[in-house]
Design an enzyme around this catalytic site. Structure first.
Site, PDB file in Angstrom:
ATOM      1  N   ASP A   1       0.889  -1.156   0.000  1.00 46.62           N
ATOM      2  CA  ASP A   1       0.000   0.000   0.000  1.00 46.62           C
ATOM      3  C   ASP A   1       0.929   1.208   0.000  1.00 46.62           C
ATOM      4  O   ASP A   1       1.700   1.402   0.961  1.00 46.62           O
ATOM      5  CB  ASP A   1      -0.868   0.024   1.260  1.00 46.62           C
TER       6      ASP A   1
ATOM      7  N   HIS B   1       4.847  -7.254   0.065  1.00 43.27           N
ATOM      8  CA  HIS B   1       4.594  -8.549  -0.555  1.00 43.27           C
ATOM      9  C   HIS B   1       5.404  -8.688  -1.843  1.00 43.27           C
ATOM     10  O   HIS B   1       5.905  -7.705  -2.393  1.00 43.27           O
ATOM     11  CB  HIS B   1       3.096  -8.704  -0.847  1.00 43.27           C
TER      12      HIS B   1
ATOM     13  N   SER C   1       8.645   4.290   4.689  1.00 49.89           N
ATOM     14  CA  SER C   1       9.864   3.916   3.990  1.00 49.89           C
ATOM     15  C   SER C   1       9.560   3.609   2.536  1.00 49.89           C
ATOM     16  O   SER C   1       8.492   3.929   2.030  1.00 49.89           O
ATOM     17  CB  SER C   1      10.544   2.737   4.679  1.00 49.89           C
TER      18      SER C   1
END
Length: 401
Positions: free
Chosen positions: A207, A265, A360
């Protein structure tokens, strides 16, 4: 800009420089307790600047002389509060993303000039950022005061409108520390994977706010303005970069903001994980205003580099190397890997790892032989120097290899 405005700006910069000198020389942050405190949840490191100012939570008063308070207040309230991000599928809509106040401190005090011209040229400043980052990570790992932990989590939920319904554990009181909520898990199926049977698709690893470029030269033209940025510096292995990621390699930059789900992911699969290289470095902010400046934050920061061999045809044929770079940043204490063991087989969408407290960036690098075609809307926004909001599993491109 008028001469009066130029003079005001010069005075602002001088005040900020003086504040930074005070911060570095007095070192109050080094002496701060590493336990989470009750009654401080409304002005934490993740509180956006405008909210902190509105609540009159002048936390910077602990660090700066009183005479700078009005100047800092004005700067936090009015200067470079954030940046616009495009909403995918809504071409005319953009949202304004305000920076957390600690990031804004870093931006104003550190990045308004190049590293050689700013106070970052002093090693004491770099040491301070590292110390503050590590200390803040310890604060958010602290479990000694459950009430303080709950206060901070609840404040974070309110500030960033976190959707509890999609969480694997929706009860805030069940998290033992703030970090455990920060890299919270989602319910299975909360982030559907686009075209799961198509091995040639590339999907978002996080996201995030995304920029994509057909080659690194294009990325340095439109987005990464630091003159020192090169793939071999980013990857930390000149031989690997020259052998696997020559000129013409494609790149995707996934920037996570504090409110985002902070597990990342795998963007491609099937693939086999290679080694992970751990590269020490600094803890500079990865906000666009730093990335777009003459300062190379990506290859200066602490980072881990995972290499993978991807089979975009999914048929056991020739594999293509892919580099997955996880970059730590200001106030990010750790990068955790959950499914990236050398030799393990992964599928697109499998969890890969997580970031403890902070925002980050992940970067994916594909060699020319991957023939990556990024989705046109993402490419168009990136060339306009605008990030696009995407979520884990969203399709972002395809390999034509």
């Amino acid at each position: 800009m008028s001469s009066a405005q130029s003079e005001d700006q010069a005075q602002d910069h001088e005040a900020m420089a003086s504040a930074l000198e005070h911060l570095v020389s007095s070192g109050p942050l080094h002496e701060t307790d590493e336990q989470l405190q009750s009654g401080t949840s409304e002005h934490t490191a993740v509180t956006p600047g405008p909210i902190s100012v509105q609540k009159h939570s002048k936390w910077w008063g602990r660090f700066f002389p009183d005479r700078f308070e009005s100047t800092m207040d004005k700067l936090f309230a009015s200067h470079h509060m954030g940046n616009y991000v495009a909403i995918r599928g809504q071409p005319e809509k953009k949202i304004f993303e305000s920076m957390p106040i600690y990031v804004r401190v870093g931006m104003h005090l550190l990045f308004f000039k190049s590293k050689e011209q700013s106070f970052l040229r002093y090693k004491s400043v770099e040491d301070l950022l590292k110390t503050v980052s590590i200390r803040q990570g310890k604060v958010y790992d602290d479990e000694s005061n459950p009430q303080a932990v709950l206060e901070h989590i609840q404040s974070f939920i309110r500030t960033y409108s976190i959707n509890l319904d999609e969480l694997q554990q929706p009860d805030p009181s069940q998290y033992p520390n703030f970090n455990s909520f920060f890299f919270r898990k989602l319910k299975p199926g909360a982030r559907p994977i686009a075209e799961p049977e198509n091995a040639s698709v590339v999907s978002s690893c996080a996201d995030c706010r995304l920029t994509v470029f057909s080659d690194v030269a294009e990325a340095t033209k439109f987005w990464i303005k630091g003159e020192g940025f090169t793939l071999d510096r980013l990857i930390g292995d000149t031989n690997l970069a020259d052998r696997c990621f020559p000129p013409g390699s494609s790149i995707a930059i996934f920037r996570l903001a504090p409110a985002d789900y902070h597990r990342f992911h795998h963007s491609v699969g099937p693939a086999v994980c290679g080694p992970t290289r751990h590269i020490p470095g600094e803890y500079f902010t990865v906000n666009p205003q730093a990335v777009n400046a003459d300062f190379d934050v990506f290859s200066e920061n602490r980072r881990d580099v995972l290499t993978m061999n991807w089979n975009p045809k999914g048929d056991g044929g020739p594999s293509i190397p892919v580099a997955f770079v996880a970059i730590g940043a200001m106030l990010v204490g750790s990068i955790g890997w959950t499914n990236a063991t050398q030799g393990s087989s992964i599928q697109r969408g499998d969890e890969c790892g997580y970031y403890a407290y902070g925002g980050s960036t992940n970067i994916l690098v594909f060699p020319p032989e991957a023939k990556i075609q990024w989705d046109q809307d993402l490419l168009d926004n990136s060339r306009k120097e605008i990030e696009t909001m995407v979520r884990v599993g969203d399709r972002i491109g395809i390999s034509n290899a």
